[in-house]
Scaffold this motif. Sequence first.
Motif, PDB file in Angstrom:
ATOM      1  N   LYS A 135       0.364  -7.154  11.525  1.00 12.92           N
ATOM      2  CA  LYS A 135      -0.873  -7.845  11.872  1.00 12.92           C
ATOM      3  C   LYS A 135      -2.075  -6.956  11.570  1.00 12.92           C
ATOM      4  CE  LYS A 135      -3.172 -10.281  15.620  1.00 12.92           C
ATOM      5  NZ  LYS A 135      -3.148 -10.678  17.012  1.00 12.92           N
ATOM      6  N   GLN A 136      -1.929  -5.656  11.844  1.00  9.99           N
ATOM      7  CA  GLN A 136      -3.014  -4.710  11.608  1.00  9.99           C
ATOM      8  C   GLN A 136      -3.374  -4.636  10.115  1.00  9.99           C
ATOM      9  OE1 GLN A 136      -3.583  -0.666  13.656  1.00  9.99           O
ATOM     10  NE2 GLN A 136      -2.275  -0.218  11.920  1.00  9.99           N
ATOM     11  N   LYS A 181      -2.737  -6.893   7.778  1.00  8.15           N
ATOM     12  CA  LYS A 181      -3.310  -8.187   7.376  1.00  8.15           C
ATOM     13  C   LYS A 181      -4.769  -8.290   7.799  1.00  8.15           C
ATOM     14  CE  LYS A 181       0.933 -10.912   7.556  1.00  8.15           C
ATOM     15  NZ  LYS A 181       1.637 -11.986   8.277  1.00  8.15           N
ATOM     16  N   ASN A 182      -5.071  -7.876   9.031  1.00  8.45           N
ATOM     17  CA  ASN A 182      -6.451  -7.956   9.515  1.00  8.45           C
ATOM     18  C   ASN A 182      -7.374  -7.020   8.745  1.00  8.45           C
ATOM     19  OD1 ASN A 182      -5.823  -9.949  11.321  1.00  8.45           O
ATOM     20  ND2 ASN A 182      -5.759  -8.603  13.098  1.00  8.45           N
ATOM     21  N   ARG A 215      -8.045  -8.685   5.461  1.00  4.31           N
ATOM     22  CA  ARG A 215      -8.859  -9.897   5.622  1.00  4.31           C
ATOM     23  C   ARG A 215     -10.266  -9.596   6.122  1.00  4.31           C
ATOM     24  NH1 ARG A 215      -3.967 -12.928   8.637  1.00  4.31           N
ATOM     25  NH2 ARG A 215      -2.831 -13.574   6.783  1.00  4.31           N
ATOM     26  N   LEU A 217     -11.087  -8.456   8.962  1.00  5.41           N
ATOM     27  CA  LEU A 217     -11.212  -8.901  10.344  1.00  5.41           C
ATOM     28  C   LEU A 217     -11.329  -7.716  11.289  1.00  5.41           C
ATOM     29  CD1 LEU A 217      -8.577 -11.785  10.339  1.00  5.41           C
ATOM     30  CD2 LEU A 217     -11.075 -11.968  10.089  1.00  5.41           C
ATOM     31  N   GLU A 218     -11.736  -7.994  12.495  1.00 11.86           N
ATOM     32  CA  GLU A 218     -11.905  -6.963  13.518  1.00 11.86           C
ATOM     33  C   GLU A 218     -10.559  -6.329  13.865  1.00 11.86           C
ATOM     34  OE1 GLU A 218     -13.754  -6.880  17.963  1.00 11.86           O
ATOM     35  OE2 GLU A 218     -14.646  -8.223  16.498  1.00 11.86           O
ATOM     36  N   LEU A 219     -10.592  -5.020  14.042  1.00 14.44           N
ATOM     37  CA  LEU A 219      -9.412  -4.284  14.480  1.00 14.44           C
ATOM     38  C   LEU A 219      -9.766  -3.501  15.723  1.00 14.44           C
ATOM     39  CD1 LEU A 219      -8.182  -2.847  11.063  1.00 14.44           C
ATOM     40  CD2 LEU A 219      -6.978  -4.502  12.462  1.00 14.44           C
TER      41      LEU A 219
END
Length: 183
Positions: free
Chosen positions: A107-108, A110-111, A114, A116-118
Motif C-alpha cells: 500500500k505504501q 502504491k501510495n 500515486r 498520495l499522502e503517506l
Amino acid sequence: MPERSMMEILDAIGDEFISEFDEIARAAHSRYRSYRPEDLIEHDVRAQAACTYAHMLAEGDRRFMGRPRVRTIDLRGLKLWHFEDADVVVRLKKMDEDGRTRNYPTKQAKNFDRQLELPGLPSPPVRLTAGYVLDATGTGLVRSQIAMPAGRDALWCAAIVPREERVSAERIWVDATRQARAL
C-alpha cells in the motif's frame, strides 16, 4: 496530481542534485559490476537489483546526509530524501526506459507512486523516482533518469546527461517521456 511542470520541478531541484542522482546510479552500478565474475554469474535479476539498490542507498546517504535542507526519511523501510527547498521527495530505484518501476505491491509503494499522502511524509511534496536503466543484457547502464510516477506509469521521465557529455549552457537533462501514438 501536482500542478508544477517537469521543468519547474527539475529547476527547483537544481543541477547540483540532479547531477548527484546520476553519479549515485553510476557509482552503484559500477560497484555491483566490480564483483568477481564467479559471483555475478550466480545472481539473478532480483539479486542484481537488490545489490545495486543497496549500493545506491549507501551512496545517497554519503552524498546527502548532513546537507542543509535535505532530510533523510525512512518510512518503514522506504528510504527517501526530502529536498525541502524544491518541496520534492525522491526515492532511488531501477527503472525501465519510460520511468516505470516494479514494486512489491505494498500500500505504501502504491501510495507513493500515486502521489498520495503517506503517514510520516510531509505533504504535499512531489514524489519522484531517480534511478537507472540497464541494457537488454542487464549488464550495461543505458542511462540515469528521474521520473514522476503516476500509479503504474510515469507522468514524465527525464534522462540525465552524463557529466562528460554535457554542453555548457544546456540543460543537464533531456525529456525522455515517450509520446503516445495516435490511433
